[in-house]
Design an enzyme around this catalytic site. Structure first.
Site, PDB file in Angstrom:
ATOM      1  N   ASP A 165       1.428  14.483 -11.297  1.00  0.00           N
ATOM      2  CA  ASP A 165       2.694  13.777 -11.563  1.00  0.00           C
ATOM      3  C   ASP A 165       2.728  13.189 -12.978  1.00  0.00           C
ATOM      4  OD1 ASP A 165       4.133  14.219  -9.240  1.00  0.00           O
ATOM      5  OD2 ASP A 165       3.427  12.403  -8.247  1.00  0.00           O
ATOM      6  N   LYS A 211       0.540  11.252   0.246  1.00  0.00           N
ATOM      7  CA  LYS A 211      -0.252  11.393  -0.982  1.00  0.00           C
ATOM      8  C   LYS A 211      -1.571  10.610  -0.945  1.00  0.00           C
ATOM      9  CE  LYS A 211       3.495  12.512  -4.205  1.00  0.00           C
ATOM     10  NZ  LYS A 211       4.132  12.168  -5.492  1.00  0.00           N
TER      11      LYS A 211
END
Ligand code: NAP
Length: 285
Positions: free
Chosen positions: A110, A73
């Site tokens: 997220d 990420k």
């Protein structure tokens, strides 16, 4: 019925290492089929040092986009040409979009996914509700703190084993306090929401030993871990009468915006992807 794959089929996927456990192919391919799109969603597991080359090779829209998971990420954000405010604030990307002009755009959904899952359990944010407690200090915790402060949580107590990681997230923000596990009980008092953003409690990991007794039973308890779906934390929270939110609702909610970005189509109605994922989790347990 699934359309045949041809030379013009649009491709997207998830990239991680490992990636075999990912539920993203099940979710996106169910939506692709229901929407009747000429598209397919795959899983990529490059060697850890091979992620950059893979992503660079996709420039120009070779694939439309990638969902990015552990451990890529941060690297995903670093190689992007443009990044959304959410990805910049979190310091990591879970979505990469490959434009036909050759540019790579990074986003992070997220935090938005977390807020959808919390809203389903009745947590709307706002300073008047009380403070938030976030357990953990990895990328998931950083996205939780960012999202909770953005919806108006007045204060966020961050509990983690490694205090320096928690301090790095707090970054000196007076709204964020940092605590070791020995201070967790005090942090829970008066909490409006409690989010497990550690990997504790996940199948194969150490258990999450957190006594919920100091927390008011009005506090929404959320576990980002979804393997198992009903974690020990969520079972104990339900038994005490807390509203609860699970990691699967967050996972599905964070997938929606990326589907729209990759395939230029809204998420189709009427697909019970949660039931599909529950069945997949059961099958793999
Ligand atoms: P990460 O960066 O590896 O962070 C892991 C966290 O767990 C750290 O805070 C770490 O503490 C803590 N931890 C791990 N083992 C521990 C132990 N034995 N004792 C105490 N603390 C321990 O992972 P992440 O990317 O933030 O993800 C965290 C969790 O969220 C994972 O379970 C992931 O699957 C889940 N997640 C779910 C979703 C969803 O959509 N549902 C989305 C993102 C992430 P230290 O800092 O002290 O090492």
């Amino acid at each position: 019925m699934r359309r045949p794959i041809t030379a013009s089929t649009r491709i997207a996927g998830v990239v991680g290492h490992p990636v075999r456990h990912s539920l993203s192919p099940a979710i996106h391919n169910a939506w692709i089929e229901a929407a009747g799109l000429d598209a397919v969603y795959l899983a990529f597991a490059p060697r850890p040092e091979g992620f950059g080359a893979l992503a660079e090779g996709f420039r120009g829209g070779v694939v439309a986009g990638l969902n990015v998971t552990i451990p890529f990420k941060e690297e995903a954000l670093a190689l992007a040409d443009r990044a959304s405010p959410a990805a910049r604030a979190i310091g990591a990307a879970n979505v990469l979009v490959f434009g036909e002009d050759g540019a790579i755009e990074a986003d992070n959904t997220d935090g938005a996914g977390l807020m959808v899952a919390l809203a389903k359990a009745g947590f709307q944010g706002g300073a008047e509700q009380g403070h938030a407690v976030v357990l953990g200090a990895g990328g998931a915790a950083r996205s939780a703190v960012t999202a909770l402060l953005a919806v108006g949580a007045a204060r966020c107590a961050l509990v983690n084993r490694t205090l320096d990681r928690a301090r790095a997230i707090a970054g000196g923000d007076p709204r964020v306090s940092v605590h070791g596990w020995s201070e967790a009980a005090a942090a829970l008092q008066g909490a409006a929401v409690i989010v497990n953003a550690t990997s504790l409690g996940m199948t194969g990991q150490a258990p999450l030993e957190l006594d919920l007794d100091p927390a008011p039973t009005s506090a929404v308890v959320m576990d980002m871990v979804y393997r198992p779906l009903q974690t020990d934390l969520l079972k104990r929270a339900r038994d005490r009468g807390h509203p609860i939110a699970d990691g699967l609702d967050m996972l599905i909610a964070q997938a929606g915006p990326s589907f729209t970005r990759f395939f230029d189509a809204p998420v189709p109605d009427g697909v019970d992807v949660r039931a599909l994922c529950v069945a997949e989790l059961g099958a793999r347990a």
